[in-house]
Motif scaffolding. Structure first.
Motif, PDB file in Angstrom:
ATOM      1  N   ARG A 109      -0.299  -7.447   4.986  1.00  0.00           N
ATOM      2  CA  ARG A 109      -0.305  -5.990   5.076  1.00  0.00           C
ATOM      3  C   ARG A 109      -1.366  -5.404   4.151  1.00  0.00           C
ATOM      4  NH1 ARG A 109       4.820  -3.212   2.971  1.00  0.00           N
ATOM      5  NH2 ARG A 109       3.475  -2.694   1.233  1.00  0.00           N
ATOM      6  N   ASP A 110      -1.390  -5.891   2.915  1.00  0.00           N
ATOM      7  CA  ASP A 110      -2.331  -5.330   1.959  1.00  0.00           C
ATOM      8  C   ASP A 110      -3.768  -5.776   2.259  1.00  0.00           C
ATOM      9  OD1 ASP A 110      -2.023  -3.489  -0.252  1.00  0.00           O
ATOM     10  OD2 ASP A 110      -3.087  -4.994  -1.425  1.00  0.00           O
ATOM     11  N   TYR A 111      -3.891  -6.976   2.830  1.00  0.00           N
ATOM     12  CA  TYR A 111      -5.217  -7.456   3.223  1.00  0.00           C
ATOM     13  C   TYR A 111      -5.774  -6.593   4.357  1.00  0.00           C
ATOM     14  CZ  TYR A 111      -8.632 -10.383   5.665  1.00  0.00           C
ATOM     15  OH  TYR A 111      -9.747 -10.838   6.317  1.00  0.00           O
ATOM     16  N   SER A 112      -4.908  -6.233   5.314  1.00  0.00           N
ATOM     17  CA  SER A 112      -5.364  -5.396   6.436  1.00  0.00           C
ATOM     18  C   SER A 112      -5.837  -4.034   5.950  1.00  0.00           C
ATOM     19  CB  SER A 112      -4.247  -5.228   7.468  1.00  0.00           C
ATOM     20  OG  SER A 112      -3.969  -6.475   8.061  1.00  0.00           O
ATOM     21  N   ALA A 113      -5.099  -3.469   4.972  1.00  0.00           N
ATOM     22  CA  ALA A 113      -5.471  -2.157   4.449  1.00  0.00           C
ATOM     23  C   ALA A 113      -6.649  -2.246   3.479  1.00  0.00           C
ATOM     24  CB  ALA A 113      -4.263  -1.520   3.762  1.00  0.00           C
ATOM     25  N   HIS A 114      -6.717  -3.331   2.729  1.00  0.00           N
ATOM     26  CA  HIS A 114      -7.773  -3.511   1.726  1.00  0.00           C
ATOM     27  C   HIS A 114      -8.336  -4.925   1.844  1.00  0.00           C
ATOM     28  CE1 HIS A 114      -6.529   0.199  -0.312  1.00  0.00           C
ATOM     29  NE2 HIS A 114      -5.309  -0.179   0.020  1.00  0.00           N
ATOM     30  N   PRO A 115      -9.238  -5.142   2.815  1.00  0.00           N
ATOM     31  CA  PRO A 115      -9.745  -6.494   3.054  1.00  0.00           C
ATOM     32  C   PRO A 115     -10.388  -7.086   1.800  1.00  0.00           C
ATOM     33  CG  PRO A 115     -10.411  -5.026   4.816  1.00  0.00           C
ATOM     34  CD  PRO A 115      -9.811  -4.163   3.745  1.00  0.00           C
ATOM     35  N   ARG A 116     -10.227  -8.368   1.635  1.00  0.00           N
ATOM     36  CA  ARG A 116     -10.793  -9.084   0.485  1.00  0.00           C
ATOM     37  C   ARG A 116     -10.908 -10.541   0.885  1.00  0.00           C
ATOM     38  NH1 ARG A 116      -5.057  -7.954  -2.472  1.00  0.00           N
ATOM     39  NH2 ARG A 116      -5.151  -6.268  -1.001  1.00  0.00           N
ATOM     40  N   THR A 117     -11.444 -11.343  -0.004  1.00  0.00           N
ATOM     41  CA  THR A 117     -11.528 -12.776   0.259  1.00  0.00           C
ATOM     42  C   THR A 117     -10.427 -13.471  -0.519  1.00  0.00           C
ATOM     43  OG1 THR A 117     -13.912 -12.535   0.419  1.00  0.00           O
ATOM     44  CG2 THR A 117     -13.071 -14.777   0.217  1.00  0.00           C
ATOM     45  N   VAL A 118      -9.679 -14.312   0.191  1.00  0.00           N
ATOM     46  CA  VAL A 118      -8.557 -14.988  -0.443  1.00  0.00           C
ATOM     47  C   VAL A 118      -8.740 -16.497  -0.290  1.00  0.00           C
ATOM     48  CG1 VAL A 118      -6.044 -15.317  -0.430  1.00  0.00           C
ATOM     49  CG2 VAL A 118      -6.994 -13.070   0.129  1.00  0.00           C
ATOM     50  N   ILE A 119      -8.604 -17.223  -1.386  1.00  0.00           N
ATOM     51  CA  ILE A 119      -8.549 -18.682  -1.309  1.00  0.00           C
ATOM     52  C   ILE A 119      -7.187 -19.087  -1.842  1.00  0.00           C
ATOM     53  CG2 ILE A 119      -9.565 -20.878  -2.030  1.00  0.00           C
ATOM     54  CD1 ILE A 119     -12.213 -19.446  -2.431  1.00  0.00           C
ATOM     55  N   LEU A 120      -6.438 -19.804  -1.007  1.00  0.00           N
ATOM     56  CA  LEU A 120      -5.061 -20.132  -1.349  1.00  0.00           C
ATOM     57  C   LEU A 120      -4.865 -21.643  -1.250  1.00  0.00           C
ATOM     58  CD1 LEU A 120      -2.044 -18.154   0.159  1.00  0.00           C
ATOM     59  CD2 LEU A 120      -1.938 -20.594  -0.184  1.00  0.00           C
TER      60      LEU A 120
ATOM     61  N   ILE B 170       5.642 -13.931 -10.638  1.00  0.00           N
ATOM     62  CA  ILE B 170       4.834 -13.061 -11.485  1.00  0.00           C
ATOM     63  C   ILE B 170       3.341 -13.307 -11.217  1.00  0.00           C
ATOM     64  CG2 ILE B 170       4.580 -14.399 -13.633  1.00  0.00           C
ATOM     65  CD1 ILE B 170       5.648 -11.860 -15.062  1.00  0.00           C
ATOM     66  N   ALA B 171       3.001 -14.560 -10.889  1.00  0.00           N
ATOM     67  CA  ALA B 171       1.613 -14.876 -10.525  1.00  0.00           C
ATOM     68  C   ALA B 171       1.235 -14.170  -9.219  1.00  0.00           C
ATOM     69  CB  ALA B 171       1.440 -16.386 -10.378  1.00  0.00           C
ATOM     70  N   ILE B 172       2.184 -14.092  -8.298  1.00  0.00           N
ATOM     71  CA  ILE B 172       1.929 -13.418  -7.024  1.00  0.00           C
ATOM     72  C   ILE B 172       1.710 -11.922  -7.244  1.00  0.00           C
ATOM     73  CG2 ILE B 172       3.105 -12.666  -4.901  1.00  0.00           C
ATOM     74  CD1 ILE B 172       4.155 -15.537  -4.654  1.00  0.00           C
ATOM     75  N   VAL B 173       2.520 -11.327  -8.120  1.00  0.00           N
ATOM     76  CA  VAL B 173       2.339  -9.906  -8.437  1.00  0.00           C
ATOM     77  C   VAL B 173       0.907  -9.676  -8.931  1.00  0.00           C
ATOM     78  CG1 VAL B 173       3.013  -8.024  -9.983  1.00  0.00           C
ATOM     79  CG2 VAL B 173       4.763  -9.492  -8.964  1.00  0.00           C
ATOM     80  N   MET B 174       0.474 -10.502  -9.866  1.00  0.00           N
ATOM     81  CA  MET B 174      -0.871 -10.304 -10.414  1.00  0.00           C
ATOM     82  C   MET B 174      -1.931 -10.579  -9.357  1.00  0.00           C
ATOM     83  SD  MET B 174      -0.787 -11.416 -14.361  1.00  0.00           S
ATOM     84  CE  MET B 174       0.163 -12.904 -14.241  1.00  0.00           C
ATOM     85  N   GLY B 175      -1.734 -11.607  -8.560  1.00  0.00           N
ATOM     86  CA  GLY B 175      -2.714 -11.957  -7.535  1.00  0.00           C
ATOM     87  C   GLY B 175      -2.885 -10.865  -6.492  1.00  0.00           C
ATOM     88  N   LEU B 176      -1.772 -10.332  -5.984  1.00  0.00           N
ATOM     89  CA  LEU B 176      -1.877  -9.350  -4.891  1.00  0.00           C
ATOM     90  C   LEU B 176      -2.149  -7.936  -5.401  1.00  0.00           C
ATOM     91  CD1 LEU B 176       0.796 -10.392  -2.240  1.00  0.00           C
ATOM     92  CD2 LEU B 176      -1.612 -10.997  -2.397  1.00  0.00           C
ATOM     93  N   ALA B 177      -1.470  -7.530  -6.486  1.00  0.00           N
ATOM     94  CA  ALA B 177      -1.637  -6.154  -6.965  1.00  0.00           C
ATOM     95  C   ALA B 177      -3.038  -5.920  -7.527  1.00  0.00           C
ATOM     96  CB  ALA B 177      -0.574  -5.815  -8.013  1.00  0.00           C
ATOM     97  N   SER B 178      -3.721  -6.975  -7.931  1.00  0.00           N
ATOM     98  CA  SER B 178      -5.087  -6.836  -8.452  1.00  0.00           C
ATOM     99  C   SER B 178      -6.061  -6.335  -7.393  1.00  0.00           C
ATOM    100  CB  SER B 178      -5.603  -8.177  -8.971  1.00  0.00           C
ATOM    101  OG  SER B 178      -4.892  -8.555 -10.110  1.00  0.00           O
ATOM    102  N   ARG B 179      -5.749  -6.630  -6.120  1.00  0.00           N
ATOM    103  CA  ARG B 179      -6.660  -6.271  -5.032  1.00  0.00           C
ATOM    104  C   ARG B 179      -8.088  -6.675  -5.369  1.00  0.00           C
ATOM    105  NH1 ARG B 179      -4.192  -0.416  -3.064  1.00  0.00           N
ATOM    106  NH2 ARG B 179      -2.519  -1.338  -1.839  1.00  0.00           N
ATOM    107  N   ALA B 180      -8.238  -7.853  -5.950  1.00  0.00           N
ATOM    108  CA  ALA B 180      -9.555  -8.316  -6.369  1.00  0.00           C
ATOM    109  C   ALA B 180     -10.351  -8.765  -5.147  1.00  0.00           C
ATOM    110  CB  ALA B 180      -9.409  -9.469  -7.349  1.00  0.00           C
ATOM    111  N   PRO B 181     -11.653  -8.439  -5.100  1.00  0.00           N
ATOM    112  CA  PRO B 181     -12.485  -8.857  -3.963  1.00  0.00           C
ATOM    113  C   PRO B 181     -12.430 -10.367  -3.709  1.00  0.00           C
ATOM    114  CG  PRO B 181     -13.639  -7.218  -5.261  1.00  0.00           C
ATOM    115  CD  PRO B 181     -12.365  -7.533  -6.005  1.00  0.00           C
ATOM    116  N   LEU B 182     -12.271 -11.155  -4.785  1.00  0.00           N
ATOM    117  CA  LEU B 182     -11.999 -12.593  -4.597  1.00  0.00           C
ATOM    118  C   LEU B 182     -10.674 -12.903  -5.268  1.00  0.00           C
ATOM    119  CD1 LEU B 182     -12.727 -15.457  -3.679  1.00  0.00           C
ATOM    120  CD2 LEU B 182     -13.874 -15.783  -5.865  1.00  0.00           C
ATOM    121  N   THR B 183      -9.679 -13.234  -4.451  1.00  0.00           N
ATOM    122  CA  THR B 183      -8.352 -13.525  -4.964  1.00  0.00           C
ATOM    123  C   THR B 183      -8.078 -15.014  -4.828  1.00  0.00           C
ATOM    124  OG1 THR B 183      -7.590 -11.314  -4.338  1.00  0.00           O
ATOM    125  CG2 THR B 183      -5.891 -12.980  -4.709  1.00  0.00           C
TER     126      THR B 183
END
Lengths: 121, 301
Positions: free
Chosen positions: B174-185, B138-151
């Motif tokens: 896939r979603d990063y390629s279509a909607h680039p953003r910054t991700v810290i994991l 459920i955390a992943i759903v919120m993290g990825l579906a948010s498409r937040a500029p900083l995830t």
């Protein structure tokens, strides 16, 4: 998929180069895009672009605007020449080190190569 | 290149515990950055500060050039789900899916639906009864579906099965390629995820130990292994992070790059040298004494 040896972008470039040398990707045909490679190998898209661009810089791949990446004519020969240069370091030197460890003489090695060459493949 | 994240000498103390000590780092816009370190190293504290859920004791942290704390326009660009995120007792999946878009202006209903389906998140069970893996889902759903500029993804894999992890990687890329953003994991499953990253940060005991491009990380350390005498001789006057010994055998993980000369010398002494993999590097820094040198590379503004 990727090993610990060398940067991942170089490993991707080597993988694509392998495909060109062994005929998977023929000259003047399209190769998958950097995005496709990234998705397939589950790798960073920037790293994948860097790998593909390494081969563009070598003159092995070229970009057709709006269509995609293509294998350049003469690409196979460029890569084969490069690999012939690496052959000594990558294969001959380790082979000779191992024969020294095993006590295989140069004469014995020659005859082993001759025997192996006669085996039907 | 502009930076999504700029942290300037922040420290954070909880009572007498120093969780972060003088951390300075930046993450370029568009990067997928891995944050590694042992339990308690400070990973979640850094993310909390970036997400405006906590404030540093000293120093300052900026996200897209602004302080995130109580700054609603910056906060709307950030997605952060804690690894131990709590939900109201009676919440089920549909409550979360209904409320999450209010905090995420770029929310994608399609990405959420695909993940809910692919990760097999149960709709009828209250979230408080979810297993560890289902909470991660459920955390992943919120993290990825948010498409937040900083995830910010804090331990997104905890308890997650291997099929779900692969699906997460696929959708992230896939979603990063279509909607680039910054991700810290942040994760402990380094080997499985390392190809995702273009930058890596290793922290230990609240300090930054490594902050560099992914490709540079393979040159940061090497391991000598073989007979104890040979390894001791070869590692003299070098910065040893981690040693491991059994019987007469020994290995030492050392910072820096092994010269050709050293490799040859090792070979004559019957020892082998290999460059440290990213998991080995993280393990080595996790075992290291605190006072050693900081490795920092890569152009940043």
């Amino acid at each position: 998929m990727f090993t610990n040896e060398g940067p991942i972008f170089q490993q991707l470039a080597a993988m694509i180069a392998d495909g060109i040398v062994n005929g998977t990707y023929l000259e003047e045909t399209a190769v998958p895009s950097a995005t496709d490679f990234a998705a397939f190998h589950r790798m960073n898209p920037a790293t994948a672009s860097k790998g593909v661009n390494t081969l563009v810089d070598l003159g092995v791949l070229y970009k057709k605007r709006g269509v995609g990446m293509f294998v350049a004519s003469g690409a196979r020969e460029i890569l084969r020449a490069q690999r012939r240069d690496e052959f000594r370091k990558k294969y001959l030197q380790p082979l000779l080190r191992e024969t020294a460890v095993l006590g295989i003489t140069t004469g014995k090695l020659h005859s082993m190569i001759d025997d192996e060459g006669q085996d039907p493949r | 290149m502009t930076n999504a994240v700029d942290i300037r000498s922040i420290s954070r103390s909880f009572g007498r515990t120093r969780a972060l000590e003088d951390i300075t780092l930046s993450v370029p816009d568009g990067s997928i950055c891995g944050l590694f370190g042992r339990n308690g190293a400070g990973k979640t504290t850094i993310m909390s500060i970036l997400a405006g859920q906590d404030r540093p004791t000293s120093g300052n942290a900026k996200v897209f050039g602004e302080h995130p704390f109580e700054n609603s326009s910056t906060l709307s660009k950030i997605s952060f789900v804690r690894d131990n995120q709590r939900y109201p007792d009676d919440y089920r999946l549909h409550h979360v899916l209904r409320i999450a878009p209010r905090f995420a202006p770029n929310w994608s209903v399609d990405v959420a639906a695909e993940l809910v389906d692919g990760l097999r998140i149960p709709a009828k069970i209250p979230i408080k009864k979810f297993s560890r893996g289902q909470l991660s889902s459920i955390a992943i759903v919120m993290g990825l579906a948010s498409r937040a500029p900083l995830t910010l993804l804090d331990e997104p894999y905890l308890g997650l099965d291997i099929t779900a992890r692969a699906l997460f990687h696929d959708l992230l890329l896939r979603d990063y390629s279509a909607h680039p953003r910054t991700v810290i994991l942040s994760t402990h499953l380094i080997e499985e995820s390392e190809a995702l990253f273009d930058r890596v940060i290793i922290i230990d005991r609240g300090r930054v130990r490594v902050d560099c491009e992914r490709d540079e990380a393979s040159n940061l350390a090497f391991t000598i292994s073989g007979p104890a005498d040979a390894v001791d001789k070869l590692s003299t006057n070098r910065r040893v992070l981690l040693t491991h010994a059994a019987g007469g055998l020994r290995s030492a993980t050392i910072t820096g790059e092994a010269s050709d000369e050293l490799v040859l010398q090792a070979r004559t002494l019957g020892a082998t040298i290999s460059s440290a993999s990213l998991p080995e590097l993280v393990a080595a820094y996790g075992a290291d004494a605190p006072e050693s040198t900081l490795i920092k590379k890569g152009a940043r503004a």
